[in-house]
Each structure stands twice: as C-alpha cells, then as structure tokens.
Write a protein that holds these residues in place. Structure first.
Motif, PDB file in Angstrom:
ATOM      1  N   PRO A 147       0.809  -1.222   0.000  1.00 44.92           N
ATOM      2  CA  PRO A 147       0.000   0.000   0.000  1.00 44.92           C
ATOM      3  C   PRO A 147       0.844   1.275   0.000  1.00 44.92           C
ATOM      4  O   PRO A 147       1.898   1.325   0.636  1.00 44.92           O
ATOM      5  N   SER A 148       0.375   2.288  -0.697  1.00 46.74           N
ATOM      6  CA  SER A 148       1.102   3.567  -0.768  1.00 46.74           C
ATOM      7  C   SER A 148       0.550   4.536   0.279  1.00 46.74           C
ATOM      8  O   SER A 148      -0.359   4.200   1.033  1.00 46.74           O
ATOM      9  N   GLY A 149       1.118   5.724   0.325  1.00 45.58           N
ATOM     10  CA  GLY A 149       0.571   6.789   1.174  1.00 45.58           C
ATOM     11  C   GLY A 149       1.242   6.943   2.525  1.00 45.58           C
ATOM     12  O   GLY A 149       0.838   7.775   3.332  1.00 45.58           O
ATOM     13  N   LEU A 150       2.293   6.134   2.781  1.00 43.99           N
ATOM     14  CA  LEU A 150       2.994   6.252   4.069  1.00 43.99           C
ATOM     15  C   LEU A 150       4.406   6.778   3.816  1.00 43.99           C
ATOM     16  O   LEU A 150       4.876   6.795   2.674  1.00 43.99           O
ATOM     17  N   GLN A 151       5.097   7.173   4.875  1.00 46.75           N
ATOM     18  CA  GLN A 151       6.535   7.401   4.766  1.00 46.75           C
ATOM     19  C   GLN A 151       7.178   6.024   4.725  1.00 46.75           C
ATOM     20  O   GLN A 151       6.747   5.127   5.477  1.00 46.75           O
ATOM     21  N   PRO A 152       8.222   5.796   3.919  1.00 43.00           N
ATOM     22  CA  PRO A 152       8.827   4.461   3.866  1.00 43.00           C
ATOM     23  C   PRO A 152       9.142   3.885   5.252  1.00 43.00           C
ATOM     24  O   PRO A 152       8.826   2.738   5.554  1.00 43.00           O
ATOM     25  N   ARG A 153       9.729   4.718   6.115  1.00 43.43           N
ATOM     26  CA  ARG A 153      10.113   4.173   7.428  1.00 43.43           C
ATOM     27  C   ARG A 153       8.896   3.847   8.290  1.00 43.43           C
ATOM     28  O   ARG A 153       8.982   3.060   9.224  1.00 43.43           O
ATOM     29  N   GLY A 154       7.746   4.459   7.954  1.00 43.11           N
ATOM     30  CA  GLY A 154       6.516   4.155   8.692  1.00 43.11           C
ATOM     31  C   GLY A 154       5.781   2.963   8.088  1.00 43.11           C
ATOM     32  O   GLY A 154       4.698   2.600   8.545  1.00 43.11           O
ATOM     33  N   ALA A 155       6.377   2.364   7.064  1.00 43.03           N
ATOM     34  CA  ALA A 155       5.725   1.239   6.378  1.00 43.03           C
ATOM     35  C   ALA A 155       6.558  -0.026   6.549  1.00 43.03           C
ATOM     36  O   ALA A 155       6.489  -0.931   5.723  1.00 43.03           O
ATOM     37  N   ILE A 156       7.333  -0.088   7.641  1.00 44.38           N
ATOM     38  CA  ILE A 156       8.312  -1.173   7.759  1.00 44.38           C
ATOM     39  C   ILE A 156       7.648  -2.552   7.787  1.00 44.38           C
ATOM     40  O   ILE A 156       8.203  -3.520   7.265  1.00 44.38           O
ATOM     41  N   GLY A 157       6.441  -2.641   8.367  1.00 51.73           N
ATOM     42  CA  GLY A 157       5.737  -3.930   8.358  1.00 51.73           C
ATOM     43  C   GLY A 157       5.544  -4.405   6.929  1.00 51.73           C
ATOM     44  O   GLY A 157       5.869  -5.550   6.580  1.00 51.73           O
ATOM     45  N   TYR A 158       5.052  -3.522   6.081  1.00 50.97           N
ATOM     46  CA  TYR A 158       4.816  -3.869   4.667  1.00 50.97           C
ATOM     47  C   TYR A 158       6.127  -4.084   3.906  1.00 50.97           C
ATOM     48  O   TYR A 158       6.175  -4.848   2.951  1.00 50.97           O
ATOM     49  N   LEU A 159       7.170  -3.369   4.311  1.00 54.73           N
ATOM     50  CA  LEU A 159       8.426  -3.503   3.569  1.00 54.73           C
ATOM     51  C   LEU A 159       9.155  -4.796   3.910  1.00 54.73           C
ATOM     52  O   LEU A 159       9.731  -5.442   3.053  1.00 54.73           O
ATOM     53  N   PHE A 160       9.107  -5.149   5.203  1.00 56.50           N
ATOM     54  CA  PHE A 160       9.895  -6.304   5.625  1.00 56.50           C
ATOM     55  C   PHE A 160       9.104  -7.614   5.577  1.00 56.50           C
ATOM     56  O   PHE A 160       9.574  -8.614   5.011  1.00 56.50           O
ATOM     57  N   TYR A 161       7.888  -7.647   6.135  1.00 59.70           N
ATOM     58  CA  TYR A 161       7.270  -8.945   6.382  1.00 59.70           C
ATOM     59  C   TYR A 161       6.900  -9.706   5.103  1.00 59.70           C
ATOM     60  O   TYR A 161       7.151 -10.909   5.022  1.00 59.70           O
ATOM     61  N   PRO A 162       6.344  -9.055   4.080  1.00 59.65           N
ATOM     62  CA  PRO A 162       6.043  -9.828   2.861  1.00 59.65           C
ATOM     63  C   PRO A 162       7.307 -10.442   2.245  1.00 59.65           C
ATOM     64  O   PRO A 162       7.262 -11.555   1.721  1.00 59.65           O
ATOM     65  N   ALA A 163       8.438  -9.729   2.360  1.00 58.63           N
ATOM     66  CA  ALA A 163       9.688 -10.264   1.804  1.00 58.63           C
ATOM     67  C   ALA A 163      10.099 -11.517   2.574  1.00 58.63           C
ATOM     68  O   ALA A 163      10.512 -12.531   1.998  1.00 58.63           O
ATOM     69  N   TYR A 164       9.951 -11.448   3.881  1.00 60.92           N
ATOM     70  CA  TYR A 164      10.303 -12.578   4.747  1.00 60.92           C
ATOM     71  C   TYR A 164       9.396 -13.777   4.435  1.00 60.92           C
ATOM     72  O   TYR A 164       9.851 -14.912   4.303  1.00 60.92           O
ATOM     73  N   LEU A 165       8.096 -13.486   4.268  1.00 60.95           N
ATOM     74  CA  LEU A 165       7.141 -14.551   3.946  1.00 60.95           C
ATOM     75  C   LEU A 165       7.425 -15.156   2.567  1.00 60.95           C
ATOM     76  O   LEU A 165       7.300 -16.367   2.377  1.00 60.95           O
ATOM     77  N   ALA A 166       7.830 -14.310   1.635  1.00 59.20           N
ATOM     78  CA  ALA A 166       8.137 -14.806   0.288  1.00 59.20           C
ATOM     79  C   ALA A 166       9.283 -15.808   0.353  1.00 59.20           C
ATOM     80  O   ALA A 166       9.275 -16.831  -0.341  1.00 59.20           O
ATOM     81  N   LEU A 167      10.259 -15.542   1.228  1.00 62.49           N
ATOM     82  CA  LEU A 167      11.389 -16.472   1.346  1.00 62.49           C
ATOM     83  C   LEU A 167      10.927 -17.821   1.883  1.00 62.49           C
ATOM     84  O   LEU A 167      11.450 -18.868   1.510  1.00 62.49           O
ATOM     85  N   LYS A 168       9.920 -17.769   2.743  1.00 70.99           N
ATOM     86  CA  LYS A 168       9.348 -19.027   3.252  1.00 70.99           C
ATOM     87  C   LYS A 168       8.636 -19.771   2.108  1.00 70.99           C
ATOM     88  O   LYS A 168       8.848 -20.966   1.899  1.00 70.99           O
ATOM     89  N   GLU A 169       7.817 -19.021   1.366  1.00 68.86           N
ATOM     90  CA  GLU A 169       7.082 -19.634   0.245  1.00 68.86           C
ATOM     91  C   GLU A 169       8.036 -20.280  -0.749  1.00 68.86           C
ATOM     92  O   GLU A 169       7.729 -21.295  -1.354  1.00 68.86           O
ATOM     93  N   LEU A 170       9.215 -19.680  -0.923  1.00 61.98           N
ATOM     94  CA  LEU A 170      10.175 -20.199  -1.905  1.00 61.98           C
ATOM     95  C   LEU A 170      11.066 -21.301  -1.324  1.00 61.98           C
ATOM     96  O   LEU A 170      11.950 -21.813  -2.013  1.00 61.98           O
ATOM     97  N   GLY A 171      10.850 -21.617  -0.047  1.00 66.93           N
ATOM     98  CA  GLY A 171      11.581 -22.726   0.574  1.00 66.93           C
ATOM     99  C   GLY A 171      12.964 -22.375   1.089  1.00 66.93           C
ATOM    100  O   GLY A 171      13.750 -23.257   1.429  1.00 66.93           O
ATOM    101  N   PHE A 172      13.309 -21.096   1.158  1.00 66.40           N
ATOM    102  CA  PHE A 172      14.622 -20.704   1.692  1.00 66.40           C
ATOM    103  C   PHE A 172      14.688 -20.886   3.206  1.00 66.40           C
ATOM    104  O   PHE A 172      15.736 -21.156   3.762  1.00 66.40           O
TER     105      PHE A 172
END
Ligand code: F6R
Length: 356
Positions: A147-172
C-alpha cells in the motif's frame, strides 16, 4: 503533564500522523500475509538459487538488514545486502535479486536492479508504485505491491514482512507457526501498551522517549538482529527526531570505540548510551556489555538498557523493532518536532534527478 500524555498536543505536533502509522504496525503485519497470498510467485517457485541479494536504501534497505540477520542461522545460500548504485560482480546468473523501494523511485536501487538484470539475475520487486513497478510489469518480473501513502520508514511492516514470507514460500527458510503467533500476539499487545492513550508512567515507549530527551543517543547493538536494530533505531532518531545519533555494535566496538571515550567528556556528558539486553545473551557477551558500560558510565549523562522480550528470534526482533520505532516518534513529539518531513532527503533526491 508532559506533552506525550496530551492527545491534542500530539495531533498538533504530528499533523501527518506518523504516530498513527506506528500504532498500526500490527495491521501492517497481518496485511502482509494477505499481500503474499495474493502475489503470484509462480515464476520463482521450483528454482534453485545460488544466492539472494536484497537491494534497497534507507527505510527500505532495512528490510535487507533484518532479513539477513533473521535468516542467518538457517539459510543455506549467501545473502548479500546491497545499498548503493553498484552491484558486486559475484551477483549474477542463478541469483535471486529482491529490489525493495517503498516509492519505487530510488535511483540507487533502480541502478543496482538494472545491473542485476544485465548480469542475468532473476528479479523480485517490492514497492508501492513508481518506476520499479513499471519495470517489473514491463519485464514480467514478480511484483509484491504494497500500500502507498505512508513514509517508507513508517511502512516497515509492509516492507519487511512480505519479503520474509516470500522467502518461506520459496523454501529458503521455515517460519514456525508458533514463532509467528508469539510475535504477532506481542505486537498486538504492545500496540495497546505503547498507544498514545496509555500514559507515560505505564508506557515504556513514551518513557524511553522522555529518557532520551535532549541528549545525543549512541546506540550499541549486540550482534545479529541487534546490530540491525541498533542501526534502525539510529536512523529512526535521525529521521523522526531530526536529531544526531550514532551507533556501533559489540564485539567490534570493543576493538576501537571503547578507547575513544577517554577524552572530550565535557561533550560526551550530553550523550546517552542505549543498548539492548537479551536475557539469552551468552556469558561472554554479558561480560563484554557490562564491562563496557562500566567503562563508559562516568563519561556520559546516562545509560539506558532496553530489555528484550520474547522467546523466538522473530518475536524478539519484531518487539524490539516496534519499541524503537514508536519511541523515536514519541521522542520527536516530546521535543516538539514534526516526525514526518524529511526535507533534506527529498531535496537531494530532486537535485540528483535533474542530472538524469
Ligand atoms: C523516508 C525513509 C527513507 C527512504 C529512502 C529510500 O521515510 O525512510 O530512508 O526509505 O530514502 O526511499 P524508498 O524507500 O522510497 O526507496
């Protein structure tokens, strides 16, 4: 009453709602699960990657730092965090390159991802829009749209967690359900304890902000996730509080920085040293921290030791991140500073864009 317990005053100093973004961190984490569920990662599934590179600057770049630290114990391929225009030559064919930019327009990240494409890497883009979104769409790369509309540093949940979950989905990596449950429950509970409506005497986030006050913070990380978290807190205090702040980490600081406290104590007397204390720290690390703090004690105004909570690494990382992030917003408000604008960053980005 301090201004952190005066809701009207908070709204006056923080008109753009940086505190609200922090109060919604839990929602960002749960929202991230939805985002990954709705992202098509089939292009990447089933591939054996030789390495993972995470590109990004500032608030977006922190996702790389924390993912590298969180996955260090289990990931079997090298993880490189790249912050800058260039890409090391060893990143090429067979590597998965994750480009993270909240705006999607940060020129260093765009430059590095273009080099990764030239060097034959597979790409996954994480952004809320901008040039990177178009690049992903044009080349058919995997796009995690946040989602847009935030300051990047205020969007850390969106910036970090989907990436972490993607690594799980890919079996890393594996993310144990119980670890995620613990972490999410802690963040849900903390969003009540750290909420603006909870007064400072019962609110650790407000207390930490008040304790920092007008002193110059030096953040000491303590290895692994706490190195990433120390750097994050330093950046949050810089950007939200417009306050100088420096950091270092154990045990490297014991080989240089500890000696540097011997002079200029009339200046360092205005400093506050902040460190994290994990109850599971090794006896060696405990001794290092305690001796170092004793050596520094007389040289600074005070020392703050942040107690780390949680059992799993994920819960420890997320709860400590949350405390630091929201405290830095309270710190800005406590000192009368609007946490949102980062004019110097914006100005430089515009000046550099004129050179294109
Ligand atoms: C601003 C912030 C910055 C940006 C950085 C990169 O809130 O946190 O550190 O994250 O300037 O910009 P993006 O994240 O858009 O790639």
């Amino acid at each position: 009453m301090n201004n952190l317990d005066d809701i009207r005053k908070i709204d006056e100093i923080d008109p753009s709602g940086m505190l609200k973004a922090e109060e919604e961190f839990y929602r960002q984490l749960t929202g991230s699960k939805e985002i990954i569920k709705n992202t098509d990662i089939s292009r990447l599934s089933g591939n054996e990657f030789k390495g993972l590179a995470i590109l990004g600057m500032g608030g977006s770049g922190f996702s790389g730092d924390i993912i590298k630290a969180l996955t260090a114990d289990e990931i079997k391929i090298p993880v490189a965090v790249v912050k800058g225009y260039d890409l090391p030559a060893f990143i090429g064919k067979g590597w998965l390159v994750m480009a993270v930019s909240y705006s999607g327009n940060t020129e260093e990240t765009i430059s590095a991802v273009k080099k990764a494409i030239d060097q034959g890497s597979e790409i996954i883009v994480k952004c809320s829009g901008g040039k990177l979104e178009r690049l992903a769409q044009n080349f058919g790369y995997t796009l995690v749209k946040i989602p847009s509309g935030l300051q990047p540093r205020g969007a850390i949940g969106y910036l970090f967690y989907p990436a972490y979950l993607a690594l799980k989905e890919l079996g890393f990596i594996e993310i144990k359900a119980e670890d995620e449950e613990e972490a999410f429950k802690m963040i849900k509970d903390k969003s009540v304890t750290y909420n603006r409506n909870n007064p400072a005497e019962k609110n650790l986030a407000k207390k930490l902000a008040i304790d920092i006050g007008d002193r110059l913070p030096i953040i000491y990380g303590t290895e692994g996730i706490y190195t990433a978290l120390a750097y994050r807190l330093k950046c949050e205090i810089n950007e939200n509080g417009k306050t100088p702040c420096w950091w270092h980490d154990f045990s490297e600081l014991n080989h240089n920085e500890t000696v540097g406290w011997e002079r200029l104590s009339d200046i360092t007397k205005k400093f506050v040293v902040i460190t994290f204390r994990d109850p599971d720290e090794t006896p060696k690390l405990k001794t290092r921290i305690e001796i170092t703090l004793e050596q520094v004690r007389e040289k600074v105004d005070s020392i703050i030791q942040i107690p780390v909570e949680g059992k799993s690494k994920l819960a420890k990382a997320l709860s400590t991140l949350y405390l630091g992030d929201i405290s830095s917003v309270y710190h800005a408000i406590f000192t009368g500073v609007d946490p949102t604008p980062v004019e110097k960053i914006e100005f430089l980005k515009k000046e550099l864009a004129k050179l294109d």
